[in-house]
Design a protein around this motif. Sequence first.
Motif, short mmCIF file in Angstrom:
data_model
loop_
_atom_site.label_atom_id
_atom_site.label_comp_id
_atom_site.label_asym_id
_atom_site.label_seq_id
_atom_site.Cartn_x
_atom_site.Cartn_y
_atom_site.Cartn_z
N GLN A 1 0.83 -1.20 0.00
CA GLN A 1 0.00 0.00 0.00
C GLN A 1 0.87 1.25 0.00
O GLN A 1 0.61 2.21 -0.74
N HIS B 1 0.96 4.05 -2.94
CA HIS B 1 0.66 5.44 -2.67
C HIS B 1 1.78 6.35 -3.15
O HIS B 1 1.55 7.34 -3.86
N ILE C 1 -5.82 0.76 -1.21
CA ILE C 1 -6.10 2.19 -1.17
C ILE C 1 -7.53 2.40 -1.67
O ILE C 1 -7.82 2.12 -2.83
N ARG D 1 -9.55 4.37 -3.18
CA ARG D 1 -9.62 5.62 -3.91
C ARG D 1 -10.31 5.37 -5.26
O ARG D 1 -9.82 4.60 -6.08
#
Lengths: 365, 100, 130
Positions: A211, A215, A229, A231
């Motif tokens: 992760q 990111h 994540i 998103r």
Amino acid sequence: MTTAATTTRRTLIPFGPQHPVLPEPLHLRLVLEDEIVVNALPAVGYIHRGIEKLAELKDFQQNVFLLERICGICSFIHSLAYCQGIEELMQLDVPPRAKYLRVVWSELNRLHSHLLWLGLLADSFGFESLFMQVWKTREKVLDLEEATAGARIMLSTCAIGGVRRDLSDEQIAQVLHGLDAIERDFESFIPAVITDTTVKHRLVGVGVITQQQAHELGAVGPVARASGIARDLRVTGYAAYGELGLNPVIETDGDCYARTLVRVRELHQSLLLIRKALKRLPATPIAVPVKGNPIGEVVSRVEQPRGEVLYYLKANGTKTLERVRVRTPTFANIPALLAMLPGNELADVPVITLAIDPCVSCTER
Amino acid sequence: MFPFVTTILRALRRGPATRRYPYEVRPPMAGSRGHLVNEPDTCIYCGLCVRRCPAGALAVTREPKSWTLDPYRCILCAYCVEVCPKKCLRMEPSHVRAAS
Amino acid sequence: MLHNVTDVTVATLLDAVAARFPQGYRLITLTCVDCVDNLEVLYHFYRNYELSHLRLCVAKGTVVPSISGIYSCAVIVENELKDLFGLTFDGLVLDYEGRFMLAADAPVAPMLRTAPAQAAARNGELKMEP
Ligand code: SF4
Ligand code: SF4
């Protein structure tokens, strides 16, 4: 046992631009130690078309059709991102029905894109019959697109201020009916994808990124979501997504299998979204008239099947725009791809490359 | 073993999933953007379609009256159909082959 | 409209970018705009769906410090800008030397704005027979 095993030889292998698993030309320079990749360097530019430059020469209405042609898969979503940007500049209020129809076409795009990808992934590890079955189902999505928009791929239905086509009640029924057939097909092949031992053998634990890495490297879309994540730009509620509601699909393992699961679950999510949108389709006009020219700068972002796309538009009050900048999701996922490859075997490179769902035409524009 | 027998039997009953394409052609869907046609009787040769066409596929002259389409450039977007003031342009659903 | 834009200079760019990294900002991309007299480089960041931008205005030919030492993913977009706009970056972690997107015989910095007459000529070229 201190024989030759202690000396490792480095080999440089060019992967692509022509390679059986790659639908588009992408070149990776792989440095191998025995069979293990230690480093990878990308080279692009085989299909750079200069679309950003051409967009400065066409007028802002014509650009809808031009920018749609950046991608041969998520064409509608490209035009949507552009139209939303121009609408923000011109302060146009898009009628609700158009917003719902935009969701319908976006999700049809996502459905067929994920199916295309699943077929190509199956092909990359030699599962030919799965590839055929998945693409057979994808054909049904394309038929729905042709029936509703008039073309299989280049829908050309998004316009500044709304959409170009409306759906009649028969078309809505046809789409809902088509979705049922597609869902039945899913039941026949999706268990094979997610439970089959050989498929898992090729995907589980392959091409892992954490992760933190995802990111920092700016991964987007299913690649980021497979690493935990949460998103998904659809959550920001552009078009009618705000009213339809959704939660990002996430997995936490960060390997190729997790990326597959994310996309498979998104297939079902898309079906749900289209059904919801068609049920709630408001009865309003589908477009507002556009007067004048845009002025100002804007950034517009939407979620494509491969992740977030960013449009930066700069207009000066004339018909032509000063700058159109497109950052496509695959461009953002290349650093993540380079981080996934080291430590894996050469035989897994095609699978890992395909697992980010590369769209090279988009990347180079 | 047994599920596979059912799969085979089902496949035999259903026949191939594909069409024998050049001999069997799927009829075009209604509303499909196949190719562009103009009604020369209604056209007023105003040239609006030429100015709006994103692909530069059209050419119009008033004297002598002519409207020409370069089918190789046309991207079948139907924008010209939308802007034509006389509504003399239309999209036919059938696709034409590139070399005909 | 563009909100959250901070103007930076060549001297303050790296500090501004380095301050964002630990705050959890993610780099989306860089955009270069040719404003005829100078070049504008926009750095797009985001955190929790909130956008924030840095705007760097430089004269053509200025050497811009590379942020690829901070955000390693910036390296590919910086190479792209180098090819398409002829921008020079100082401290690129990986330098393709202008051959990232373009081949050796491609036009130099094709995305730069040309004088209107040239642009018209180019427009005419685009209308040539396929
Ligand atoms: S816009 Fe319509 S009327 Fe005018 S020239 Fe074109 S086809 Fe003819
Ligand atoms: S359909 Fe589109 S590309 Fe074809 S002539 Fe009309 S405007 Fe031009």
